[in-house]
Design a protein around this motif. Structure first.
Motif, PDB file in Angstrom:
ATOM      1  N   ARG A  74       0.694  -1.147   0.012  1.00 55.78           N
ATOM      2  CA  ARG A  74      -0.067  -0.111  -0.117  1.00 55.78           C
ATOM      3  C   ARG A  74       1.042   1.181   0.197  1.00 55.78           C
ATOM      4  O   ARG A  74       0.429   2.222  -0.893  1.00 55.78           O
ATOM      5  CB  ARG A  74      -0.915   0.232   1.232  1.00 55.78           C
ATOM      6  N   GLU A  75       1.839   1.272   0.827  1.00 52.66           N
ATOM      7  CA  GLU A  75       2.744   2.330   0.934  1.00 52.66           C
ATOM      8  C   GLU A  75       3.339   2.620  -0.550  1.00 52.66           C
ATOM      9  O   GLU A  75       3.576   3.875  -0.880  1.00 52.66           O
ATOM     10  CB  GLU A  75       3.885   2.005   2.006  1.00 52.66           C
ATOM     11  N   ARG A  76       3.828   1.524  -1.095  1.00 53.98           N
ATOM     12  CA  ARG A  76       4.450   1.812  -2.533  1.00 53.98           C
ATOM     13  C   ARG A  76       3.452   2.147  -3.511  1.00 53.98           C
ATOM     14  O   ARG A  76       3.760   3.097  -4.232  1.00 53.98           O
ATOM     15  CB  ARG A  76       5.235   0.401  -3.099  1.00 53.98           C
ATOM     16  N   ALA A  77       2.223   1.859  -3.519  1.00 56.16           N
ATOM     17  CA  ALA A  77       1.198   2.317  -4.390  1.00 56.16           C
ATOM     18  C   ALA A  77       0.962   3.765  -4.149  1.00 56.16           C
ATOM     19  O   ALA A  77       0.710   4.723  -5.207  1.00 56.16           O
ATOM     20  CB  ALA A  77      -0.007   1.352  -4.262  1.00 56.16           C
ATOM     21  N   GLU A  78       0.850   4.230  -2.757  1.00 55.79           N
ATOM     22  CA  GLU A  78       0.509   5.397  -2.415  1.00 55.79           C
ATOM     23  C   GLU A  78       1.443   6.413  -2.920  1.00 55.79           C
ATOM     24  O   GLU A  78       1.210   7.562  -3.178  1.00 55.79           O
ATOM     25  CB  GLU A  78       0.117   5.712  -0.827  1.00 55.79           C
ATOM     26  N   ALA A  79       2.899   5.961  -2.547  1.00 57.00           N
ATOM     27  CA  ALA A  79       3.794   6.879  -2.814  1.00 57.00           C
ATOM     28  C   ALA A  79       3.936   7.128  -4.317  1.00 57.00           C
ATOM     29  O   ALA A  79       4.256   8.280  -5.000  1.00 57.00           O
ATOM     30  CB  ALA A  79       4.919   6.221  -2.355  1.00 57.00           C
ATOM     31  N   LEU A  80       3.903   6.123  -5.343  1.00 52.46           N
ATOM     32  CA  LEU A  80       3.669   6.292  -6.616  1.00 52.46           C
ATOM     33  C   LEU A  80       2.706   7.158  -7.099  1.00 52.46           C
ATOM     34  O   LEU A  80       2.737   7.877  -7.947  1.00 52.46           O
ATOM     35  CB  LEU A  80       3.625   4.880  -7.345  1.00 52.46           C
ATOM     36  N   LYS A  81       1.321   6.772  -6.467  1.00 50.28           N
ATOM     37  CA  LYS A  81       0.196   7.845  -6.826  1.00 50.28           C
ATOM     38  C   LYS A  81       0.558   9.455  -6.628  1.00 50.28           C
ATOM     39  O   LYS A  81       0.397  10.211  -7.289  1.00 50.28           O
ATOM     40  CB  LYS A  81      -0.977   7.372  -5.986  1.00 50.28           C
ATOM     41  N   ALA A  82       1.229   9.321  -5.541  1.00 53.95           N
ATOM     42  CA  ALA A  82       1.619  10.955  -5.343  1.00 53.95           C
ATOM     43  C   ALA A  82       2.740  11.278  -5.936  1.00 53.95           C
ATOM     44  O   ALA A  82       2.780  12.671  -6.518  1.00 53.95           O
ATOM     45  CB  ALA A  82       2.453  10.815  -3.661  1.00 53.95           C
ATOM     46  N   GLU A  83       3.635  10.767  -6.315  1.00 54.73           N
ATOM     47  CA  GLU A  83       4.613  11.045  -7.283  1.00 54.73           C
ATOM     48  C   GLU A  83       4.152  11.416  -8.741  1.00 54.73           C
ATOM     49  O   GLU A  83       4.349  12.430  -9.275  1.00 54.73           O
ATOM     50  CB  GLU A  83       5.816   9.933  -7.491  1.00 54.73           C
ATOM     51  N   VAL A  84       3.405  10.653  -9.211  1.00 48.64           N
ATOM     52  CA  VAL A  84       2.814  10.705 -10.478  1.00 48.64           C
ATOM     53  C   VAL A  84       1.776  11.850 -10.318  1.00 48.64           C
ATOM     54  O   VAL A  84       1.623  12.470 -11.542  1.00 48.64           O
ATOM     55  CB  VAL A  84       1.804   9.330 -10.956  1.00 48.64           C
ATOM     56  N   ALA A  85       1.064  12.021  -9.240  1.00 44.18           N
ATOM     57  CA  ALA A  85       0.179  13.269  -9.348  1.00 44.18           C
ATOM     58  C   ALA A  85       1.010  14.692  -9.334  1.00 44.18           C
ATOM     59  O   ALA A  85       0.531  15.555  -9.877  1.00 44.18           O
ATOM     60  CB  ALA A  85      -0.726  13.149  -7.828  1.00 44.18           C
ATOM     61  N   ARG A  86       1.861  14.483  -8.665  1.00 42.00           N
ATOM     62  CA  ARG A  86       3.108  15.730  -8.715  1.00 42.00           C
ATOM     63  C   ARG A  86       3.486  15.898  -9.833  1.00 42.00           C
ATOM     64  O   ARG A  86       3.567  16.946 -10.657  1.00 42.00           O
ATOM     65  CB  ARG A  86       4.170  15.705  -7.739  1.00 42.00           C
ATOM     66  N   SER A  87       4.043  14.760 -10.763  1.00 40.52           N
ATOM     67  CA  SER A  87       4.583  14.813 -12.102  1.00 40.52           C
ATOM     68  C   SER A  87       3.648  15.582 -13.113  1.00 40.52           C
ATOM     69  O   SER A  87       3.767  16.275 -13.870  1.00 40.52           O
ATOM     70  CB  SER A  87       5.301  13.619 -12.340  1.00 40.52           C
ATOM     71  N   ALA A  88       2.320  14.736 -12.865  1.00 39.22           N
ATOM     72  CA  ALA A  88       1.272  15.178 -13.768  1.00 39.22           C
ATOM     73  C   ALA A  88       1.268  16.642 -13.701  1.00 39.22           C
ATOM     74  O   ALA A  88       0.739  17.348 -14.769  1.00 39.22           O
ATOM     75  CB  ALA A  88       0.037  14.374 -13.554  1.00 39.22           C
ATOM     76  N   ALA A  89       1.056  17.314 -12.622  1.00 39.94           N
ATOM     77  CA  ALA A  89       0.719  18.640 -12.344  1.00 39.94           C
ATOM     78  C   ALA A  89       1.823  19.582 -12.961  1.00 39.94           C
ATOM     79  O   ALA A  89       1.558  20.718 -13.435  1.00 39.94           O
ATOM     80  CB  ALA A  89       0.678  18.766 -10.753  1.00 39.94           C
ATOM     81  N   ASP A  90       2.920  18.989 -13.029  1.00 39.24           N
ATOM     82  CA  ASP A  90       4.042  19.664 -13.391  1.00 39.24           C
ATOM     83  C   ASP A  90       4.556  19.273 -14.953  1.00 39.24           C
ATOM     84  O   ASP A  90       5.762  19.569 -15.264  1.00 39.24           O
ATOM     85  CB  ASP A  90       5.454  19.592 -12.548  1.00 39.24           C
ATOM     86  N   VAL A  91       3.431  18.647 -15.767  1.00 43.97           N
ATOM     87  CA  VAL A  91       4.151  18.132 -17.037  1.00 43.97           C
ATOM     88  C   VAL A  91       4.268  18.923 -17.999  1.00 43.97           C
ATOM     89  O   VAL A  91       5.402  18.887 -18.699  1.00 43.97           O
ATOM     90  CB  VAL A  91       3.024  16.950 -17.521  1.00 43.97           C
ATOM     91  N   GLU A  92       3.473  20.184 -17.932  1.00 44.79           N
ATOM     92  CA  GLU A  92       3.882  21.357 -18.910  1.00 44.79           C
ATOM     93  C   GLU A  92       5.336  21.854 -18.871  1.00 44.79           C
ATOM     94  O   GLU A  92       6.089  22.264 -19.706  1.00 44.79           O
ATOM     95  CB  GLU A  92       2.722  22.295 -18.802  1.00 44.79           C
ATOM     96  N   GLU A  93       5.618  22.276 -17.326  1.00 46.51           N
ATOM     97  CA  GLU A  93       6.712  22.779 -16.958  1.00 46.51           C
ATOM     98  C   GLU A  93       7.781  21.791 -17.499  1.00 46.51           C
ATOM     99  O   GLU A  93       8.820  22.319 -17.957  1.00 46.51           O
ATOM    100  CB  GLU A  93       6.692  23.065 -15.379  1.00 46.51           C
ATOM    101  N   LEU A  94       7.440  20.449 -17.111  1.00 48.09           N
ATOM    102  CA  LEU A  94       8.745  19.493 -17.456  1.00 48.09           C
ATOM    103  C   LEU A  94       8.869  19.668 -18.797  1.00 48.09           C
ATOM    104  O   LEU A  94      10.059  19.527 -19.253  1.00 48.09           O
ATOM    105  CB  LEU A  94       8.269  18.094 -16.860  1.00 48.09           C
ATOM    106  N   THR A  95       7.999  19.512 -19.578  1.00 46.61           N
ATOM    107  CA  THR A  95       7.969  19.588 -20.972  1.00 46.61           C
ATOM    108  C   THR A  95       8.792  20.762 -21.579  1.00 46.61           C
ATOM    109  O   THR A  95       9.686  20.799 -22.356  1.00 46.61           O
ATOM    110  CB  THR A  95       6.770  19.519 -21.624  1.00 46.61           C
ATOM    111  N   PHE A  96       8.426  21.926 -20.939  1.00 45.04           N
ATOM    112  CA  PHE A  96       9.405  23.171 -21.519  1.00 45.04           C
ATOM    113  C   PHE A  96      10.547  22.992 -20.969  1.00 45.04           C
ATOM    114  O   PHE A  96      11.505  23.459 -21.984  1.00 45.04           O
ATOM    115  CB  PHE A  96       8.463  24.363 -21.027  1.00 45.04           C
ATOM    116  N   ARG A  97      10.883  22.765 -19.665  1.00 43.29           N
ATOM    117  CA  ARG A  97      12.396  22.863 -19.308  1.00 43.29           C
ATOM    118  C   ARG A  97      13.104  21.726 -20.130  1.00 43.29           C
ATOM    119  O   ARG A  97      14.319  22.044 -20.495  1.00 43.29           O
ATOM    120  CB  ARG A  97      12.358  22.429 -17.781  1.00 43.29           C
ATOM    121  N   LEU A  98      12.596  20.552 -20.215  1.00 39.61           N
ATOM    122  CA  LEU A  98      13.246  19.397 -21.021  1.00 39.61           C
ATOM    123  C   LEU A  98      13.574  20.139 -22.451  1.00 39.61           C
ATOM    124  O   LEU A  98      14.691  19.743 -23.115  1.00 39.61           O
ATOM    125  CB  LEU A  98      12.540  18.100 -21.120  1.00 39.61           C
ATOM    126  N   SER A  99      12.713  20.909 -23.236  1.00 41.15           N
ATOM    127  CA  SER A  99      12.990  21.153 -24.316  1.00 41.15           C
ATOM    128  C   SER A  99      14.153  21.947 -24.604  1.00 41.15           C
ATOM    129  O   SER A  99      15.007  22.338 -25.510  1.00 41.15           O
ATOM    130  CB  SER A  99      11.825  21.711 -25.101  1.00 41.15           C
TER     131      SER A  99
END
Length: 575
Positions: free
Chosen positions: A172-197
């Motif tokens: 459960r802890e692994r699944a919850e940590a993954l969900k939290a990480e994905v949620a953070r990353s999804a919220a930052d996906v536009e910023e991540l894409t721009f910075r990566l470019s």
């Protein structure tokens, strides 16, 4: 095991040092002699409520000290570690309490100052009290599940349940940590894409900042270096012609010397030849030096805009590093991390499905293990209920009924010990509903019921046995019932299957109970308080076998002890 009790200035006891052995110890004496004072002192040392009335009249403070010898694996050691108290598992545990006449109290564990609450926690793990006015231990429903698990020897299903709980919790802890990480990353996906470019466009390389800085320094110095090389080159201009002219002049000098008749191997001719050879060498080395200078100049022959390009590249790298709040050297690894986070977002659905499936599988395994444990508990509960019921009738509790309630808990309360609430319940009269043990109104009945339960649990692997104190458990009964009480106390204190029995103290007025004890203390008043000078004291005498016979005969016959009473006492002791 309690091995010593030291009492100073508690009620009627001025000074008393008691050594306590294993097995069953009986405390007898006339009413009011002070038997309860010994128990009050023990309670004081183990965190019971302290009242200023316990301080002996005229004394500044009361002091009670209890010493315990415990096995190295006793749970009390872990409790001491939790409380931050120093201890040594191979030494005695000493609890001490002082109570001043103004009601102030101080507590010590192995001479370390602590709170009274710590003594109370330790006391709950070290002793149980069952008596007319108080029962401590079995009334606490938190003890019922461990007692049942020990009775049923449920270590194996408990271990499987605990292991399954740990696996489910981790999944459960692994699944919850993954969900939290994905949620953070999804919220930052536009910023991540721009910075990566930006990083992809700049394409930073490991060690590039150092390389560019060195290159800029060299390029910045190139112009002055070329000027200095030009000066050196100018110094060679015409040198070859002048050397050649010098060589020709030496050749003419040699010809004139020969014409004048100088010998070809004479000193003059030889020196002129040597000078000509030296000039030849100068001419050759001058040519080599000139070529080397030209070669050095070519090393500084850069493209006109190369310095500008290096400075622009360095500026871009440092600007992006400042924007991302990292060092320039970290840009390549940051580019990799941004790319990984974007890939994680893109593959999040599959990853989360796998993590949720793992958690669901672990949950199912836990619920299966917990269900098996619950069924084992119910079976053990039925056996324990039958064993307790068989003990009740001889103790004059034949109208009472006992059961072990094993009820499911909500999944939100799941834990390593399973999903069960375990409670010992009793019905005191036919047709009356079952309730908790506190429903037993009479203190004497409650103490006898505790004895019945303890007798049923005896020797069934219920963990370290605490010191058990039964205070007038035989109140209101006599004859066969008192004998049944004594027999069960004896059985409770007896070793079973290689395991030591419980250490039991019983305050009794029953000769049948006292006769079953391995040790016998007689408590009596000493002194005379007729004048109100406070000289009455409580004294404790440890009885020899002969003295025990006399005391039990007194309990049987009263003030006038007869030979028949002595014979009856011997018969009880030999039974």
């Amino acid at each position: 095991m309690l091995i010593g009790l030291q009492i100073r200035d508690v009620v009627l006891i001025e000074a008393l040092d008691l050594s306590i052995g294993p097995g069953l110890t009986a405390l007898t004496g006339e009413t009011g002699a002070g038997k309860s004072i010994i128990l009050d002192a023990l309670g004081l040392a183990t965190g019971a409520r302290g009242d200023a009335g316990l301080v002996r009249r005229g004394a500044a403070q009361a002091v009670a000290t209890a010493a315990f010898a415990l096995a190295p694996d006793h749970p009390v050691w872990d409790l001491l570690e939790e409380k931050g108290l120093a201890y040594a598992r191979d030494e005695d545990l000493v609890l001490r309490r002082t109570l001043s006449a103004d009601g102030r109290s101080r507590a010590f564990v192995n001479d370390q100052a602590t709170g009274v609450g710590v003594l109370k926690d330790l006391g709950e793990a070290l002793l149980e009290v069952h008596g007319q006015h108080e029962t401590v231990g079995l009334l606490d429903a938190r003890t019922h599940r461990p007692l049942l698990d020990g009775y049923g020897d449920l270590r194996a299903p408990l271990g499987r349940t605990a292991a399954a709980w740990g696996a489910w919790r981790d999944a459960r802890e692994r699944a919850e940590a993954l969900k939290a990480e994905v949620a953070r990353s999804a919220a930052d996906v536009e910023e991540l894409t721009f910075r990566l470019s930006e990083l992809d466009r700049l394409d930073p390389r490991e060690g590039e900042e150092t390389e560019l800085a060195e290159q800029r320094a060299v390029l910045g110095a190139a112009e002055k270096a070329l000027a200095d090389i030009g000066v050196a080159r100018d110094a060679f201009d015409g040198l070859g012609g002048r050397v050649a002219s010098a060589i020709r002049a030496l050749d003419r000098a040699r010809e004139r010397a020969a014409t004048a008749g100088a010998a070809a191997d004479g000193p003059a001719a030889m020196r002129l030849a040597a000078a000509a050879e030296a000039l030849d060498r100068v001419l050759v080395e001058a040519g080599e030096a000139e070529a080397a200078i030209d070669n050095a100049a070519r090393a500084f022959d850069f493209e006109p805009d190369r310095l500008e390009k290096a400075e622009e590249r360095l500026f871009d790298l440092r600007g992006l590093a400042r924007k991302l709040n990292v060092a320039v050297e970290a840009l390549p690894s940051l580019r990799v991390r941004f790319a990984e986070r974007l890939r994680a977002v893109e593959s999040a659905e599959d990853t989360l499905k796998a993590a949720d499936a793992e958690a669901a599988t672990a949950r199912a395994a836990y619920l299966a293990a917990a269900d098996a444990l619950s069924r084992a508990r119910k079976a053990a509960g039925d056996l324990l209920a039958a064993a307790v019921m068989s003990e009740l009738s001889p103790l004059k509790l034949d109208k009472a009924r006992f059961r072990v309630a094993v009820e499911p808990l909500a999944e939100a309360r799941a834990g390593p010990a399973g999903l069960d609430r375990v409670a010992f319940e009793i019905s005191t009269n036919p047709g009356a509903p079952f309730g908790d043990l506190g429903a037993i109104a009479s203190g004497g009945e409650l103490a006898r019921f505790a004895l019945a339960l303890k007798a049923a649990l005896a020797g069934r692997g219920t963990g370290p046995q605490p010191l058990m104190i039964f205070d007038e458990v035989d109140q209101g009964v006599g004859g066969a019932v008192a004998d049944a009480v004594g027999l069960r106390l004896k059985r409770l204190a007896a070793p079973t299957d290689g395991r030591p029995g419980a250490q039991v103290l019983v305050v009794t007025h029953s000769p049948q109970v006292a006769a079953r004890a391995e040790a016998h203390w007689r408590i009596a008043k000493a002194g005379d308080d007729a004048k109100g000078d406070g000289r009455v004291r409580t004294a404790v005498e440890v009885l020899s076998p002969a003295d025990r016979e006399e005391e039990i005969a007194r309990m049987l016959a009263g003030a006038r002890i007869t030979d028949a009473a002595r014979a009856a006492a011997r018969a009880l002791m030999d039974a």
